[in-house]
Design a protein around this motif. Structure first.
Motif, PDB file in Angstrom:
ATOM      1  N   UNK A 279       0.868  -1.162   0.000  1.00 18.37           N
ATOM      2  CA  UNK A 279       0.000   0.000   0.000  1.00 18.37           C
ATOM      3  C   UNK A 279       0.908   1.215   0.000  1.00 18.37           C
ATOM      4  N   UNK A 280       0.789   2.014  -1.050  1.00 20.34           N
ATOM      5  CA  UNK A 280       1.655   3.174  -1.212  1.00 20.34           C
ATOM      6  C   UNK A 280       1.380   4.212  -0.129  1.00 20.34           C
ATOM      7  N   UNK A 281       2.419   4.736   0.466  1.00 19.12           N
ATOM      8  CA  UNK A 281       2.241   5.768   1.482  1.00 19.12           C
ATOM      9  C   UNK A 281       2.746   7.114   0.962  1.00 19.12           C
ATOM     10  N   UNK A 282       4.014   7.150   0.571  1.00 17.94           N
ATOM     11  CA  UNK A 282       4.534   8.427   0.094  1.00 17.94           C
ATOM     12  C   UNK A 282       5.860   8.267  -0.632  1.00 17.94           C
TER      13      UNK A 282
ATOM     14  N   UNK B  62       3.383   0.256   2.861  1.00 16.79           N
ATOM     15  CA  UNK B  62       3.006  -0.728   3.860  1.00 16.79           C
ATOM     16  C   UNK B  62       2.872  -2.055   3.142  1.00 16.79           C
ATOM     17  N   UNK B  63       3.586  -3.037   3.647  1.00 19.41           N
ATOM     18  CA  UNK B  63       3.630  -4.331   2.962  1.00 19.41           C
ATOM     19  C   UNK B  63       3.287  -5.449   3.932  1.00 19.41           C
ATOM     20  N   UNK B  64       2.533  -6.451   3.463  1.00 20.65           N
ATOM     21  CA  UNK B  64       2.314  -7.615   4.318  1.00 20.65           C
ATOM     22  C   UNK B  64       3.657  -8.319   4.541  1.00 20.65           C
ATOM     23  N   UNK B  65       3.912  -8.695   5.775  1.00 16.11           N
ATOM     24  CA  UNK B  65       5.200  -9.315   6.092  1.00 16.11           C
ATOM     25  C   UNK B  65       5.444 -10.572   5.262  1.00 16.11           C
ATOM     26  N   UNK B  66       4.386 -11.328   5.025  1.00 13.86           N
ATOM     27  CA  UNK B  66       4.614 -12.588   4.316  1.00 13.86           C
ATOM     28  C   UNK B  66       5.003 -12.382   2.860  1.00 13.86           C
ATOM     29  N   UNK B  67       4.835 -11.162   2.360  1.00 11.28           N
ATOM     30  CA  UNK B  67       5.252 -10.896   0.989  1.00 11.28           C
ATOM     31  C   UNK B  67       6.727 -10.521   0.911  1.00 11.28           C
ATOM     32  N   UNK B  68       7.315 -10.195   2.049  1.00 11.18           N
ATOM     33  CA  UNK B  68       8.722  -9.782   1.976  1.00 11.18           C
ATOM     34  C   UNK B  68       9.667 -10.805   2.578  1.00 11.18           C
ATOM     35  N   UNK B  69       9.114 -11.849   3.221  1.00 12.24           N
ATOM     36  CA  UNK B  69      10.059 -12.771   3.852  1.00 12.24           C
ATOM     37  C   UNK B  69      10.697 -13.736   2.868  1.00 12.24           C
ATOM     38  N   UNK B  70      10.111 -13.920   1.701  1.00 12.42           N
ATOM     39  CA  UNK B  70      10.706 -14.892   0.783  1.00 12.42           C
ATOM     40  C   UNK B  70      11.897 -14.328   0.041  1.00 12.42           C
ATOM     41  N   UNK B  71      11.587 -13.570  -0.977  1.00 12.60           N
ATOM     42  CA  UNK B  71      12.646 -13.172  -1.894  1.00 12.60           C
ATOM     43  C   UNK B  71      12.545 -11.702  -2.239  1.00 12.60           C
TER      44      UNK B  71
END
Lengths: 400, 604
Positions: free
Chosen positions: B434-437, B451-460
Motif C-alpha cells: 500500500x503506497x504511502x509516500x 506498507x507491505x504484508x510481512x509474508x510478501x517480503x520474507x521470501x525473496x
C-alpha cells in the motif's frame, strides 16, 4: 587356456563429431607414427603376461582406426600374432569411418586377418550427417561398403544413431530401409544421448532434439523393422542376423577377460580392472617408467601377474566379491538373453535369491524383469526394462 | 577501576548502512588505541563469528573497552558497543543504543545515505544519542565527500561540515574520529550512590560461568556478592564476577559503577532469565522504576526444520538447545510431518535470523536439514470468537470454522535512485503493498514508503529489490501491526496425496500464481517414476494448477565404450545415491531439494 579378448585403441579422428565425448584428436602423421610405435611396444612388453590365454577376439576401435596410413593395421595384427596365442577362429574387427577407407586399406585388412568391419554411418540422411558433424555423405559410405564387400568382408556392422536433432520418423525410416537393402550382418542402433562436454551439449538450446515421445517411437521402429528383416536384438543397442552377434562385445557383458592397449584403453583380467593413461604424454611416460612393477615378493603367482599387467595402468581395481556380483548383474542384463541363475550359483556359490531375492521380485512386479522359474532359468530385462535399464541396474548395487 | 572519573568515559556505538565500513572503522579504533597489533586482529575483531565475517554483517552485539590518550593529555576510556546491522535484529540494536551516550554515523563517501542509514540514525536520535558523522572511503575515485556532507545536513539535519574525512580501510583520519569522540560524545550521567539500575543489552552463554550478562550501569554500583534481580523476568542471583571487555576477552574488576559498561556473571543457567532490555537492580536496595523500553522479543517468521536423516532428530534437538542458550529470540517446539517425519517448528526474528540459525546448525553441528517454507504468524479468528495464532499452515482450522484472518503488516522504507522508482513501485504493488509516500532526498534519489504484508517480503523480496534496481535500492522496515486479509491455505498434492510440508498460507489473489509456480518448480525437482505423477495445487479442495511428471521412458546408457565399465558404474552409483536422499510420500520419492526449491520461487 583361458579366453582373452584384446582391445586396441586408435585415438585419431579427422575431426570430432558433435555428439562425441570419447578420447580422440586429429594427430599429425608424425604423431600417428609415434603412437603406433608406443602401441607396438606396449603389446610386446605385455604379451608374456598372457601366456596362458588364447585370443578369441580383437577389436581395433577408436577414434577412427581406418584413418591410419596403409600398413598400420597390419603391423598391429602382425605384432599380436607374433606374441599372443591366437585362436584360428578369432573375431577380428576394425572400426572404420567412410571417407577414410580405400580399396587398398581394405585389401590390406583382409590380408592381415581382419574378418569383421564396423562402419560408422550413423544416418543415411545428408542433413542429419551434417548435423552430427560427420565428415562423409551417404554416397561415400555406399562406396566404402561396396568396396568392403568386393574385398570379401562377409561380416559387416553398420552403426546408426536415432534421435538426431531434426530427425523425423520418415527420415529415420528412410535410413533403416536403405541399410536393410544392403543387408549388413550386424547393426548397432544407438539412441543419441547428450553427453556433457560435447558440442551438442553446449548448443542444446539451438538444436531441435526430438521429444522423448518421438525418441521412443524412433526406437520402437528400429526394433520392429529390424526384427521383420531377420535381425535379432541381442543387446540393448545391438542387432544381428543369427550367428553374427559380435563376440567381442559380449565378452564385456559376460565379464570375460580382456586386455586393452593404447591410450585410455580399459582392461579386465581375472577380476582386476584398470585403464591406461588417457593422454599421449602420460601413456608414453608410463611405458618408459614402469619397466617392472613392484610386485611383493611373497605374493602368489596370480598377484604378481596382476601387478605386472596393470603396471602401465591407473584406476586399478581389484574387484571384491560384492563388486563382482554387482557387475554380473548390471552387465549381464544388457544382453537380451539376460543372466542365468545357474551361472550365478556356479560363480559365487550362493543362489541368486539369497543376494537379490527381494530386488528381483520387486522389479518383476514393476514389469521390468522377466524370469524363468527353474534352476537354470534366465533372468532378463523386458523391453520396458531395456528402455530404462539404468534405473533397473542401479537396483543391483549392494550396500557397502 | 572504581576511581575512574565519569567525565573520562565515553560510551558510544557506530551506526551505518551495511558495507559502509562500520566494522572496519571499529577495528581501526581498536588498533589505533594500541590494544592489538594489526596482525593480532584477525581482520575484524568485533565480528567474531565465522558466519559474521563471511556475510560481512554483525549478528551479535560486541563490545570492547579501550583506553585513548587524547591530545588534551588526558586518558579516556572508550566503550565501543558494536550493534547488529540488520533489520531482523532491530530490537537488539535499540537496546545497544540505549547503553550508549552517543554514536558515530559512518556514511560512504560514494554511496551517500541509504535506507538503513536513515533507519539507524533515527533510532539513535530516538534514544537521545548525540550523533556525529564521519565520511568513509574518501580515497575511492568515486568519492564525493562534499555532496554527501550536504546530503547528511539536508536529509538528517545534523551538522556535517566538519565531519572527519576518513578511510577506515587504509587508516586515514582515524585520529580525527577519536578526538571527535572525546569532544562530541557526552560523558555518562548517573550517580554511583543511587540504587542500582543497569540495562542488559546482550548476553552470552559460557559453559563454565553460565550466562555472561552485558550491561550498562545507569545508576548505582555492582560488585561480587551483590544480590541482583532482573525486574522483568523476576530472576534473582548473586553476582560472582564483574568486569569489562578487553578485545576478545573478559577482564574481571572490583566494581562497576554508574556510567560504566561491563559484564557480570551470577551462575545463571539460561539466557531466558537475562532478557535483553531488562533492568538489573539490587535486591537489598531496589530502584523504584525499571529503565524504559523493555519489550519481549517475539518471533516473526516460522518454519519447520527437519533432519535430512531421520535418525539425527536427537542431534537436531541438542543443537537447537545449545543455540537457544545464546539466543533468546530463537523458539522451537517439536512437530511431526507426514512427509518429513520428526522435526521442529522454529520461530525467528526474520529471514536472516532463520538463515543464520540454519547455517549454524549445518556447519557447527554438522546437520543436514530440510526446511519448509517460512511463514509469518497469522491470527485466525474462529466463528466461536476464539483467536489462534497460527505458525504452522497444517493447523489451519476448517474454512467453515474461520470467521476471518489477519496478517502482520510492516511499514517499509525503500531508498532508490529515481530511474528505478517505477520498477520498485511495480514490485511493491505485486507484493500487495500500500503506497504511502515518496520523498525526494535529492534530485536523483527518493525514499519510497509502503506498507507491505510481512509474508510478501520474507521470501525473496530483498533479492527482487536488488535485481530490479541493479543493486541500487536499499530497504528497511518495522512492524506496524495486524490487518484483516483474505488468506487461504494452498496445498500441494503429489500423486493425489497432500504433502503437508509443502502447504502454506497465501493471499487469495496470488494463490493461483503461486500454485502454478510451485507446480512448475516441483515438476523439475521430482524425478520420473515408472508411473505418471500429477502435481497439483489446491485451495480448499479445489485444484487450481497442475503439472505432470511423465513416466520414465528412457534411461539408458546406449554405448559403453571399449569395456569402460567404471564409468558406467559411477553413473549407476550416482543414481542410487540420489535415491537415498529421497523422502517417500505415498509411493512417490521426493528429493529433499524439492522441499527447499519452493522456498525461492524465481522472479519470472
Amino acid at each position: 587356456m583361458r579366453d582373452l579378448s584384446i582391445y586396441v585403441h586408435i585415438p585419431f579422428c579427422v575431426r570430432k563429431c558433435r555428439y562425441c565425448d570419447f578420447l580422440s584428436f586429429p594427430g599429425s602423421d608424425q604423431e600417428k607414427e609415434t603412437y603406433l610405435e608406443l602401441l607396438l611396444t606396449e603389446i610386446e612388453k605385455q604379451a608374456f603376461l598372457y601366456k596362458n590365454h588364447s585370443v578369441i577376439s580383437v577389436f581395433i576401435g577408436g577414434g577412427t582406426p581406418s584413418i591410419l596410413e596403409n600398413g598400420a593395421i597390419k603391423r598391429i595384427l602382425d605384432k599380436l600374432n607374433l606374441h599372443f596365442t591366437m585362436d584360428p577362429k578369432a573375431e577380428i574387427t576394425v572400426e572404420a569411418n567412410p571417407g577414410t577407407l580405400t580399396g587398398q586399406k581394405l585389401s590390406e585388412y583382409r590380408q592381415a586377418g581382419v574378418n569383421r568391419l564396423s562402419i560408422g554411418l550413423q544416418s543415411a540422411d545428408e542433413k542429419e550427417l551434417r548435423t552430427l558433424g560427420r565428415i562423409h555423405d551417404y554416397r561415400t559410405f555406399l562406396h566404402s561398403y561396396e568396396m568392403a564387400r568386393n574385398e570379401g568382408f562377409q561380416n559387416i556392422n553398420v552403426d546408426l544413431i536415432s534421435a538426431i536433432p531434426g530427425q523425423s520418423i520418415d527420415s529415420y525410416r528412410g535410413t533403416l530401409e536403405k541399410i536393410l537393402a544392403l543387408a549388413p550382418e550386424h547393426i548397432s542402433a544407438y539412441s543419441l544421448i547428450m553427453e556433457e562436454g560435447t558440442w551438442f551439449y553446449e548448443h542444446q538450446q539451438e538444436l531441435d532434439f526430438p521429444s522423448e515421445e518421438e525418441d521412443r517411437q524412433l526406437y520402437e521402429i528400429t526394433g520392429d523393422m529390424l526384427l521383420a528383416s531377420g535381425y535379432m536384438r541381442y543387446e540393448i543397442s545391438n542387432y544381428a542376423k543369427a550367428g553374427f552377434e559380435c563376440l567381442h562385445n559380449q565378452v564385456y557383458w559376460k565379464r570375460g577377460d580382456y586386455a586393452g592397449f593404447g591410450t585410455g584403453a580399459a582392461s579386465m583380467v581375472e577380476e582386476v580392472r584398470w585403464s591406461n593413461p588417457g593422454t599421449m604424454e602420460a601413456y608414453a611416460s608410463a611405458l618408459q617408467k614402469a619397466e617392472t612393477a613392484g610386485a611383493p615378493l611373497h605374493a602368489g603367482e596370480a598377484d604378481r601377474l596382476s601387478a605386472l599387467r596393470t603396471r602401465f595402468g591407473q584406476n586399478i581395481q581389484y574387484l571384491t566379491r560384492k563388486e563382482q556380483m554387482e557387475e554380473f548383474m548390471f552387465l549381464g542384463l544388457r544382453l537380451t538373453a539376460g543372466i542365468s541363475r545357474h551361472d550365478f550359483l556356479k560363480k559365487f556359490g550362493v543362489p541368486i535369491e539369497s543376494v537379490y531375492g527381494e530386488t528381483l521380485v520387486r522389479l518383476a512386479k514393476e514389469g521390468l524383469l522377466c524370469e524363468e522359474k527353474n534352476m537354470t532359468g534366465s533372468i532378463a530385462l523386458t523391453p520396458y526394462g531395456m528402455d530404462i535399464s539404468n534405473y533397473v541396474m542401479a537396483q543391483f548395487l549392494l550396500e557397502s | 577501576m572504581t576511581q575512574t572519573e565519569q567525565s573520562k568515559i565515553r560510551n558510544f556505538c557506530i551506526v551505518a548502512h551495511i558495507d559502509h565500513g562500520k566494522s572496519t572503522l571499529a577495528d581501526r579504533i581498536i588498533e589505533k588505541t594500541g590494544l592489538l597489533t594489526s596482525r593480532e586482529m584477525q581482520a575484524q575483531v568485533l565480528d567474531n563469528m565465522e558466519l559474521e565475517r563471511e556475510r560481512g554483517i554483525t549478528i551479535k552485539a560486541q563490545t570492547v573497552r579501550i583506553i585513548y590518550q587524547a591530545k588534551d593529555g588526558q586518558e579516556y576510556i572508550f566503550n565501543l558497543i558494536d550493534t547488529p546491522g540488520h533489520v531482523d535484529f532491530n530490537y537488539e540494536v535499540s537496546r545497544s543504543l540505549a547503553a550508549c551516550d552517543g554514536a558515530i554515523l559512518v556514511v560512504d563517501a560514494a554511496q551517500g545515505i541509504e535506507a538503513q542509514t536513515l533507519a539507524n540514525v533515527y533510532l539513535a536520535l530516538d534514544h537521545d544519542l548525540d550523533v556525529f558523522p564521519v565520511i568513509n572511503k574518501i580515497d575511492l575515485p568515486s568519492a564525493e565527500p562534499e555532496r554527501v556532507k550536504n546530503e547528511i545536513e539536508d536529509v538528517i539535519g545534523i551538522e556535517a561540515q566538519d565531519a572527519p574525512l576518513i578511510s577506515a580501510k587504509n587508516g586515514i583520519g582515524i585520529e580525527d574520529v577519536l578526538e571527535a569522540v572525546v569532544e562530541k560524545i557526552p560523558a555518562p550521567q548517573g550517580s554511583p550512590d543511587n540504587p542500582l539500575q543497569a540495562l542488559i543489552f546482550d548476553s552470552v552463554y559460557d559453559a563454565y560461568k553460565g550466562v555472561i550478562v552485558f550491561c550498562r550501569i545507569m545508576e548505582g554500583r555492582i560488585r561480587k556478592g551483590t544480590n541482583i534481580r532482573m525486574m522483568a523476568t523476576g530472576a534473582a542471583a548473586e553476582v560472582v564476577e564483574v568486569g569489562y571487555f578487553g578485545p576478545g576477552q573478559f577482564i574481571p574488576c572490583e566494581e562497576l559503577s554508574a556510567g560504566m559498561v561491563g559484564y557480570l556473571t551470577a551462575s545463571i543457567k539460561n539466557v531466558k532469565d537475562t532478557a535483553v532490555g531488562d533492568t538489573i537492580t539490587d535486591v537489598t536496595r531496589p530502584c523504584e522504576q525499571p529503565l524504559p523500553g523493555y519489550k519481549k522479543v517475539n518471533s516473526m517468521v516460522y518454519c519447520g526444520m527437519y533432519p535430512a536423516d531421520g535418525a539425527k532428530y536427537p542431534d537436531l534437538r541438542d543443537a537447537l538447545e545449545k543455540l537457544k542458550l545464546n539466543d533468546a529470540s530463537l523458539n522451537y517446539e517439536p512437530e511431526t510431518s507426514i512427509a518429513l517425519g520428526f522435526g521442529f517448528r522454529c520461530g525467528f526474528l526474520g529471514l536472516l535470523h532463520l538463515e543464520i540459525i540454519q547455517e549454524r546448525l549445518e556447519r557447527e553441528y554438522n546437520l543436514d536439514l530440510v526446511t519448509t517454507a517460512p511463514g509469518v504468524i497469522y491470527r485466525v479468528h474462529r466463528t466461536n470468537g476464539e483467536m489462534i495464532e497460527l505458525t504452522n499452515p497444517s493447523n489451519l482450522p476448517d474454512p467453515s470454522e474461520i470467521d476471518f484472518m489477519e496478517e502482520p503488516v510492516v511499514a517499509a522504507e525503500i531508498m532508490v535512485t529515481t530511474e528505478y522508482i517505477g520498477s520498485i513501485m511495480q514490485l511493491c504493488q505485486e507484493r500487495r503493498g500500500r503506497y504511502v509516500s515518496t520523498e525526494y532526498i535529492e534530485a536523483s534519489r527518493a525514499l519510497l514508503k509502503y506498507e507491505l504484508p510481512l509474508n510478501e517480503i520474507i521470501y525473496d523480496f530483498f533479492d527482487a529489490l536488488k535485481s530490479r534496481s541493479r543493486g541500487y535500492a536499499s530497504f528497511d522496515y518495522e512492524m506496524k501491526g495486524y490487518e484483516e486479509s483474505k488468506l487461504v491455505k494452498l496445498d500441494i498434492l503429489i500423486n493425489r496425496e497432500e504433502v503437508d510440508a509443502l502447504s502454506f498460507i497465501v493471499h487469495a489473489d496470488s494463490a493461483y500464481e503461486r500454485g502454478r509456480r510451485m507446480c512448475e518448480k516441483l515438476k523439475d525437482e521430482i524425478p520420473r517414476h515408472l508411473f505418471e505423477i500429477p502435481i497439483q495445487a489446491a485451495v480448499g479442495g479445489k485444484i487450481i494448477a497442475r503439472e505432470t511428471v511423465k513416466a520414465m521412458r528412457k534411461d539408458v546408457l546406449a554405448k559403453c565404450y571399449g569395456g569402460d565399465i567404471t564409468r558406467k558404474k559411477k553413473l549407476l552409483e550416482k543414481q542410487k545415491e540420489g535415491k537415498k536422499r529421497m523422502r517417500q510420500v505415498g509411493n512417490v520419492e521426493i528429493p529433499q531439494s524439492a522441499f527447499m526449491s519452493v522456498l525461492k520461487l524465481d522472479e519470472n
